[in-house]
Scaffold this motif. Structure first.
Motif, PDB file in Angstrom:
ATOM      1  N   LEU A 139       0.790  -1.217   0.000  1.00  0.00           N
ATOM      2  CA  LEU A 139       0.000   0.000   0.000  1.00  0.00           C
ATOM      3  C   LEU A 139       0.830   1.278   0.000  1.00  0.00           C
ATOM      4  N   GLU A 140       2.118   1.163   0.167  1.00  0.00           N
ATOM      5  CA  GLU A 140       2.933   2.360   0.275  1.00  0.00           C
ATOM      6  C   GLU A 140       2.979   3.112  -1.051  1.00  0.00           C
ATOM      7  N   ALA A 141       2.702   4.418  -1.007  1.00  0.00           N
ATOM      8  CA  ALA A 141       2.854   5.273  -2.173  1.00  0.00           C
ATOM      9  C   ALA A 141       4.267   5.855  -2.133  1.00  0.00           C
ATOM     10  N   LYS A 142       5.099   5.506  -3.105  1.00  0.00           N
ATOM     11  CA  LYS A 142       6.527   5.812  -3.029  1.00  0.00           C
ATOM     12  C   LYS A 142       6.892   7.192  -3.564  1.00  0.00           C
ATOM     13  N   TYR A 143       6.122   7.687  -4.537  1.00  0.00           N
ATOM     14  CA  TYR A 143       6.564   8.860  -5.267  1.00  0.00           C
ATOM     15  C   TYR A 143       5.853  10.147  -4.829  1.00  0.00           C
ATOM     16  N   THR A 144       6.554  11.270  -5.052  1.00  0.00           N
ATOM     17  CA  THR A 144       5.977  12.590  -4.821  1.00  0.00           C
ATOM     18  C   THR A 144       6.148  13.408  -6.097  1.00  0.00           C
ATOM     19  N   HIS A 190      -1.735  11.229  -4.094  1.00  0.00           N
ATOM     20  CA  HIS A 190      -2.048  10.649  -2.780  1.00  0.00           C
ATOM     21  C   HIS A 190      -1.146  11.232  -1.698  1.00  0.00           C
ATOM     22  N   ASN A 191       0.150  11.329  -1.981  1.00  0.00           N
ATOM     23  CA  ASN A 191       1.108  11.791  -0.980  1.00  0.00           C
ATOM     24  C   ASN A 191       1.010  13.288  -0.688  1.00  0.00           C
ATOM     25  N   SER A 192       0.283  14.015  -1.536  1.00  0.00           N
ATOM     26  CA  SER A 192       0.079  15.446  -1.284  1.00  0.00           C
ATOM     27  C   SER A 192      -1.320  15.724  -0.740  1.00  0.00           C
ATOM     28  N   SER A 193      -2.095  14.676  -0.525  1.00  0.00           N
ATOM     29  CA  SER A 193      -3.470  14.840  -0.047  1.00  0.00           C
ATOM     30  C   SER A 193      -3.548  14.618   1.455  1.00  0.00           C
ATOM     31  N   GLU A 194      -4.711  14.873   2.011  1.00  0.00           N
ATOM     32  CA  GLU A 194      -4.906  14.657   3.442  1.00  0.00           C
ATOM     33  C   GLU A 194      -4.959  13.172   3.792  1.00  0.00           C
ATOM     34  N   ARG A 195      -4.965  12.312   2.767  1.00  0.00           N
ATOM     35  CA  ARG A 195      -4.993  10.865   2.984  1.00  0.00           C
ATOM     36  C   ARG A 195      -3.593  10.246   2.937  1.00  0.00           C
ATOM     37  N   LYS A 196      -2.551  11.065   2.920  1.00  0.00           N
ATOM     38  CA  LYS A 196      -1.200  10.556   2.686  1.00  0.00           C
ATOM     39  C   LYS A 196      -0.728   9.560   3.735  1.00  0.00           C
ATOM     40  N   TYR A 197      -1.294   9.610   4.925  1.00  0.00           N
ATOM     41  CA  TYR A 197      -0.883   8.660   5.967  1.00  0.00           C
ATOM     42  C   TYR A 197      -1.759   7.403   5.966  1.00  0.00           C
ATOM     43  N   ARG A 198      -2.676   7.324   5.027  1.00  0.00           N
ATOM     44  CA  ARG A 198      -3.525   6.134   4.905  1.00  0.00           C
ATOM     45  C   ARG A 198      -3.055   5.294   3.719  1.00  0.00           C
ATOM     46  N   GLN A 199      -3.723   4.174   3.494  1.00  0.00           N
ATOM     47  CA  GLN A 199      -3.255   3.208   2.510  1.00  0.00           C
ATOM     48  C   GLN A 199      -3.484   3.676   1.066  1.00  0.00           C
ATOM     49  N   PHE A 200      -2.584   3.199   0.198  1.00  0.00           N
ATOM     50  CA  PHE A 200      -2.660   3.453  -1.244  1.00  0.00           C
ATOM     51  C   PHE A 200      -2.672   2.090  -1.927  1.00  0.00           C
ATOM     52  N   GLU A 239      -9.742  -2.683   1.430  1.00  0.00           N
ATOM     53  CA  GLU A 239      -8.345  -2.518   1.828  1.00  0.00           C
ATOM     54  C   GLU A 239      -7.943  -1.046   1.780  1.00  0.00           C
ATOM     55  N   ALA A 240      -8.528  -0.319   0.818  1.00  0.00           N
ATOM     56  CA  ALA A 240      -8.177   1.089   0.619  1.00  0.00           C
ATOM     57  C   ALA A 240      -9.026   2.031   1.453  1.00  0.00           C
ATOM     58  N   ASN A 241      -9.928   1.500   2.271  1.00  0.00           N
ATOM     59  CA  ASN A 241     -10.858   2.341   3.028  1.00  0.00           C
ATOM     60  C   ASN A 241     -10.108   3.411   3.836  1.00  0.00           C
ATOM     61  N   GLY A 242     -10.507   4.643   3.657  1.00  0.00           N
ATOM     62  CA  GLY A 242      -9.854   5.760   4.328  1.00  0.00           C
ATOM     63  C   GLY A 242      -8.707   6.337   3.521  1.00  0.00           C
ATOM     64  N   GLY A 243      -8.285   5.617   2.479  1.00  0.00           N
ATOM     65  CA  GLY A 243      -7.150   6.054   1.677  1.00  0.00           C
ATOM     66  C   GLY A 243      -7.522   6.257   0.221  1.00  0.00           C
ATOM     67  N   THR A 244      -6.624   5.787  -0.656  1.00  0.00           N
ATOM     68  CA  THR A 244      -6.775   6.005  -2.099  1.00  0.00           C
ATOM     69  C   THR A 244      -6.662   4.687  -2.836  1.00  0.00           C
TER      70      THR A 244
END
Length: 465
Positions: A139-144, A190-200, A239-244
């Protein structure tokens, strides 16, 4: 006399402290005398084994054993500690790990003390840790946005739009040819959104067989179909609930699954396969496609209402052939990357090689350029510091004919069936075309004149990476 009173009082204090520790510890403890008769257990022992003091005290040490040999009796027989014994104890046959040691006073064995650890709980924690590590990898989003290389005006416009999209909950549609970097854009949003600490969660809709896609996306209930897991299965949306969730190649989803996806976007709930109750979810959807979805709508291959839903925030990522001015900075970026991966110290690329790269039309886009730079570095000697034209592999489709990679040699001993021969040639030819396309699967599918989904099926069948 006074000293004796103080000593007794101190002894009582120490005894009281030891008793408090014995009763408060989370480890299960049992103590037997030199004859193996139970004399002490603590509350944790009762909690783990389900056996009370009345069940154990005054009885032989084997009374609590459901499976295995009593470690107390081993200790008393050998006068040596026992470590890491696996037993099942109590009426519930609880699996435990036991360490035991002899109690020796003035050189005389007077008993044995054992400490029990609940393996069931340890196994549960180990499984939870394994799942957590798996989820982190998955689930980790690696890129910015810092990972998006290039100064082209159209590319920078796409980046600015993506940054705006990150600040909204709107569904995003990333459009662009295969290899342009749609997944990097999805990670960055995803990493620039308010969901960045949730699953991707990334889903390649073309790589999953259509018959399985619905159950993979939405999950299923126990008994929903033959082979369904006991207890059912969570879908990727859960699995993505709360995230992206990133739906790559969304144009490959069939019309039936499209209808269920529309429900998710409209109602913010999913219905599991075989389920009767909807499950509410909170998921930000980023979709991507390398086909013209608007044209697919006209052809009846994609639902118009779903298209309007996912097209709320469209972002077009330009292909490399439209931003050739970025080839130089991209090449230098990949040189730096491969220096780290290969342990090299390549300093740059000369003008002739750069000109050769600029003349090419790059059907595989940035991904193909990365492939070419990597192969060029492999072709270089360890003493060479600059990529030159002669280091570049053949990468234009005109440089190599799109034909069978080699004639079949029938001189070798043994025979094979016609089906085996056909599969052998097909596997080699698909791998050959993929190499020519810089591993661009969309381009390869076009050259092979098969669907992208069929190509993914064959890649899995022949285990071609």
């Amino acid at each position: 006399m006074r000293d004796a009173v103080i000593t007794v009082e101190n002894l009582k204090e120490v005894q009281s402290m030891l008793g408090a520790v014995f009763n408060a510890t989370q480890d299960a403890i049992s103590v037997v005398d030199k004859d193996g008769i139970g004399i002490m257990i603590n509350p944790a022992y009762t909690k783990i084994t389900g056996l009370s003091e009345g069940d154990v005290l005054g009885k032989l040490a084997t009374v609590d054993i459901a499976e295995g040999e009593s470690v107390h009796m081993q200790v008393l027989a050998t006068k040596k500690p026992v470590k890491g014994a696996l037993l099942r104890v109590g009426p519930n046959r609880k699996e435990v790990l036991v360490n035991a040691a002899p109690i020796i006073v003035d050189g005389e064995l007077i008993g044995s003390v054992g400490v029990l650890h609940d393996i069931t709980e340890m196994n549960k924690l180990s499984e939870e840790l394994r799942q957590a590590k798996q989820i982190i990898r998955k689930l980790e989003a690696k890129y910015t946005f810092d990972d998006i290389e290039g100064n082209d005006v159209e590319l920078q416009n796409a980046v600015e739009k993506a940054k705006k999209a990150a600040n909204t909950p709107a569904t995003v549609l990333l459009m662009g040819e295969s290899g342009t970097g749609k997944e990097i854009f999805a990670h960055a949003i995803h990493n620039s959104s308010e969901r960045k600490y949730r699953q991707f969660v990334r889903v390649n809709c073309a790589a999953i067989p259509q018959s399985l896609l619905e159950s993979e996306l939405f999950g299923y209930e126990e008994g929903a179909f033959t082979g369904a897991k006991k207890g059912g299965k969570k879908g990727l949306f859960e699995e993505a609930n709360g995230g992206t969730i990133f739906l790559d190649e969304i144009g490959e989803i069939n019309v039936e699954t499209q209808a269920k996806l529309l429900r998710v976007l409209q109602e913010k709930e999913i219905m599991k396969v075989g389920g009767i109750k909807p499950v509410s979810i909170d998921v930000r959807v980023i979709a991507a496609s390398n086909i013209d979805i608007e044209n697919a709508v006209k052809q009846g291959k994609f639902r118009k209402d779903l298209y309007y839903r996912i097209n709320m925030f469209p972002i077009r990522i330009p292909p490399l052939k439209e931003r050739k001015g970025d080839i130089g900075c991209l090449a230098r970026f990949f040189i730096k990357k491969f220096n780290q991966e290969y342990g090299r110290n390549i300093e740059g690329i000369n003008e002739d090689a750069l000109q050769k790269l600029t003349e090419y039309q790059w059907p595989g886009n940035v991904r193909e350029l990365e492939n070419i730079i990597g192969r060029a570095i492999i072709n270089m000697k360890m003493t060479e510091k600059t990529i030159q034209k002669r280091h570049l592999p053949k990468f234009e489709l005109g440089d190599e004919k799109i034909n069978a990679p080699a004639e079949v040699d029938f001189s070798e001993g043994g025979t094979m069936t016609l089906e085996q021969l056909t599969e052998k040639i097909e596997k080699e030819y698909i791998a050959h075309v993929l190499r020519l396309c810089g591993n661009n699967k969309t381009q390869a599918a076009k050259l092979l004149q098969i669907s992208l989904r069929n190509l993914y099926y064959k890649l899995e069948k022949y285990m071609i990476e």
